[in-house]
Scaffold this motif. Structure first.
Motif, PDB file in Angstrom:
ATOM      1  N   ALA A  49       0.848  -1.196   0.000  1.00 37.78           N
ATOM      2  CA  ALA A  49       0.000   0.000   0.000  1.00 37.78           C
ATOM      3  C   ALA A  49       0.880   1.241   0.000  1.00 37.78           C
ATOM      4  O   ALA A  49       1.968   1.248   0.583  1.00 37.78           O
ATOM      5  N   HIS A  50       0.399   2.277  -0.699  1.00 42.77           N
ATOM      6  CA  HIS A  50       1.070   3.586  -0.639  1.00 42.77           C
ATOM      7  C   HIS A  50       0.260   4.466   0.295  1.00 42.77           C
ATOM      8  O   HIS A  50      -0.912   4.722   0.048  1.00 42.77           O
ATOM      9  N   GLY A  51       0.863   4.902   1.378  1.00 49.04           N
ATOM     10  CA  GLY A  51       0.174   5.709   2.375  1.00 49.04           C
ATOM     11  C   GLY A  51      -0.179   7.099   1.858  1.00 49.04           C
ATOM     12  O   GLY A  51       0.270   7.511   0.784  1.00 49.04           O
ATOM     13  N   PHE A  77       5.596   5.387   2.245  1.00 48.89           N
ATOM     14  CA  PHE A  77       5.141   6.753   2.527  1.00 48.89           C
ATOM     15  C   PHE A  77       6.270   7.738   2.275  1.00 48.89           C
ATOM     16  O   PHE A  77       7.445   7.379   2.284  1.00 48.89           O
ATOM     17  N   HIS A  78       5.875   8.987   2.034  1.00 48.49           N
ATOM     18  CA  HIS A  78       6.842  10.082   1.908  1.00 48.49           C
ATOM     19  C   HIS A  78       6.947  10.677   3.305  1.00 48.49           C
ATOM     20  O   HIS A  78       5.963  11.200   3.826  1.00 48.49           O
ATOM     21  N   ALA A  79       8.120  10.586   3.911  1.00 44.81           N
ATOM     22  CA  ALA A  79       8.231  10.844   5.348  1.00 44.81           C
ATOM     23  C   ALA A  79       8.049  12.309   5.735  1.00 44.81           C
ATOM     24  O   ALA A  79       7.422  12.607   6.741  1.00 44.81           O
ATOM     25  N   PRO A 137       9.804   4.256   4.211  1.00 48.17           N
ATOM     26  CA  PRO A 137       9.992   5.611   3.688  1.00 48.17           C
ATOM     27  C   PRO A 137      10.565   5.514   2.273  1.00 48.17           C
ATOM     28  O   PRO A 137      11.404   4.665   1.991  1.00 48.17           O
ATOM     29  N   GLU A 138      10.051   6.379   1.415  1.00 53.26           N
ATOM     30  CA  GLU A 138      10.420   6.306   0.002  1.00 53.26           C
ATOM     31  C   GLU A 138      11.567   7.260  -0.324  1.00 53.26           C
ATOM     32  O   GLU A 138      11.642   8.355   0.242  1.00 53.26           O
ATOM     33  N   VAL A 139      12.421   6.838  -1.217  1.00 47.93           N
ATOM     34  CA  VAL A 139      13.415   7.754  -1.792  1.00 47.93           C
ATOM     35  C   VAL A 139      12.631   8.710  -2.692  1.00 47.93           C
ATOM     36  O   VAL A 139      12.017   8.287  -3.663  1.00 47.93           O
ATOM     37  N   ILE A 170      10.603  -1.717  -4.631  1.00 46.45           N
ATOM     38  CA  ILE A 170      11.109  -0.778  -5.635  1.00 46.45           C
ATOM     39  C   ILE A 170       9.953  -0.058  -6.322  1.00 46.45           C
ATOM     40  O   ILE A 170       8.932  -0.675  -6.637  1.00 46.45           O
ATOM     41  N   HIS A 171      10.123   1.225  -6.523  1.00 47.78           N
ATOM     42  CA  HIS A 171       9.253   1.990  -7.417  1.00 47.78           C
ATOM     43  C   HIS A 171      10.077   2.364  -8.632  1.00 47.78           C
ATOM     44  O   HIS A 171      11.244   2.726  -8.501  1.00 47.78           O
ATOM     45  N   VAL A 172       9.442   2.341  -9.787  1.00 47.62           N
ATOM     46  CA  VAL A 172      10.171   2.737 -10.989  1.00 47.62           C
ATOM     47  C   VAL A 172       9.189   3.232 -12.045  1.00 47.62           C
ATOM     48  O   VAL A 172       8.015   2.845 -12.054  1.00 47.62           O
ATOM     49  N   SER A 209       5.428  -0.500 -10.856  1.00 43.49           N
ATOM     50  CA  SER A 209       5.501   0.464 -11.961  1.00 43.49           C
ATOM     51  C   SER A 209       4.590   1.649 -11.671  1.00 43.49           C
ATOM     52  O   SER A 209       3.389   1.485 -11.461  1.00 43.49           O
ATOM     53  N   GLU A 210       5.172   2.834 -11.676  1.00 43.91           N
ATOM     54  CA  GLU A 210       4.409   4.070 -11.484  1.00 43.91           C
ATOM     55  C   GLU A 210       4.339   4.880 -12.774  1.00 43.91           C
ATOM     56  O   GLU A 210       4.067   6.078 -12.748  1.00 43.91           O
ATOM     57  N   SER A 211       4.596   4.240 -13.909  1.00 43.78           N
ATOM     58  CA  SER A 211       4.460   4.928 -15.193  1.00 43.78           C
ATOM     59  C   SER A 211       2.993   5.244 -15.443  1.00 43.78           C
ATOM     60  O   SER A 211       2.129   4.554 -14.907  1.00 43.78           O
TER      61      SER A 211
HETATM   62 ZN   LIG Z   1       5.506   7.647  -3.494  1.00 44.37          ZN
END
Ligand SMILES: [Zn+2]
Length: 286
Positions: free
Chosen positions: A76-78, A116-118, A155-157, A223-225, A266-268
């Motif tokens: 899940a993406h918070g 999540f984006h911290a 936490p996401e880069v 991984i997100h890409v 994949s976030e394309s």
């Molecule tokens: Zn994100």
């Protein structure tokens, strides 16, 4: 701090899937998305709680049951509205509540990861922000029992210079806090600097991760890409892989050579299109 590696269905491999319900899914619900992901032959899906967790407990249990039946790994993406470096105490408390709620619902879905984006730096020096984020995240962890939820907080880069979340910051949080692991966003890494777009650089990221967190981190990666358009200040917008400069062939080759296991999301804009492209490329490599 990395706890023992979880396994999904007993077989741990590298799964590819979209950030959210696939564009081509006839049903727009999470369950419809899971069915469609399975039909496409993909292995995972990241539920988007980005505008708040709209799913209730009963629905979450049904989602978990279906995902298990179909063999689809969920994450899940918070919510975006999280800032563990907010000036106001109530904003920090609200951010912490959003994380806790995301983890509880994700856990009922059988998901093992909440990304999540911290935080935002808000013009504070990064070395002042780090301990604040760490403390506020530790408070969230104190209220969760990893052995009960089984959910990693990741936490996401991040992709913009104003956002907390360099690779170093994310790896450091992961090494210092139990139940925290990185979400490595290769598109964001590329967008922040214009670098990280060759086999040697992809390999260096994986090596740095293993050095800092041990092999367990590569056996349980997230991984997100996507393709990405970027400028001086980093990320501008996501692009489809083949319309961008991202070297996805060497990216998948590095994942294969390092025998990385876990989820690749994949976030394309074409979501499942690039998840399938990456999966196909990955499987075609000897
Ligand atoms: Zn994100």
């Amino acid at each position: 701090m990395l706890l023992p590696v979880y396994t999904m269905g007993g077989i741990m491999e590298l799964y590819f899937g979209p950030a959210g319900v696939p564009n081509s899914s006839p049903e727009r619900s999470t369950e419809g998305g899971i069915r469609h992901v399975a039909g496409l032959g993909l292995g995972c899906m990241e539920m988007q709680f980005v505008r708040g967790v709209k799913m209730g407990e009963t629905a979450a249990r049904a989602v978990g049951k279906l995902a298990k039946e179909k063999g689809i790994a969920l994450s899940a993406h918070g919510p975006y509205y999280i800032n563990l470096n907010a000036r106001e105490r109530e904003k920090i408390a609200a951010s912490q509540e959003r994380l806790l709620h995301s983890v509880r619902i994700a856990s009922l879905c059988g998901a093992r990861t909440v990304v999540f984006h911290a935080a935002f730096y808000l013009n504070d020096p990064p070395d002042k922000v780090y301990p604040v984020v760490k403390k506020n995240l530790q408070e969230v962890l104190n209220r969760l029992r990893f052995d009960q939820t089984g959910v990693w907080l990741r936490p996401e880069v991040t992709g913009k210079a104003t956002q907390f979340g360099t690779l170093e910051e994310v790896l450091r949080l992961s090494s210092e806090l139990e139940g925290v692991a990185p979400c490595i966003d290769f598109a964001h890494l590329h967008a922040r600097t214009g670098k990280f777009n060759s086999y040697a650089e992809f390999a260096a990221i994986l090596e740095q991760t293993e050095r800092k967190l041990g092999r367990a981190a590569l056996d349980n990666i997230h991984i997100h890409v996507s393709g990405i358009k970027y400028g001086e200040k980093g990320e501008i917008k996501h692009l489809n892989m083949t319309e961008s400069d991202f070297d996805y062939v060497n990216f998948t080759r590095a994942l294969k050579d390092f025998k990385v296991k876990g989820l690749v999301i994949s976030e394309s804009p074409n979501l499942e299109g690039d998840a399938l492209l990456l999966q196909r490329t990955y499987r075609s490599l000897g």
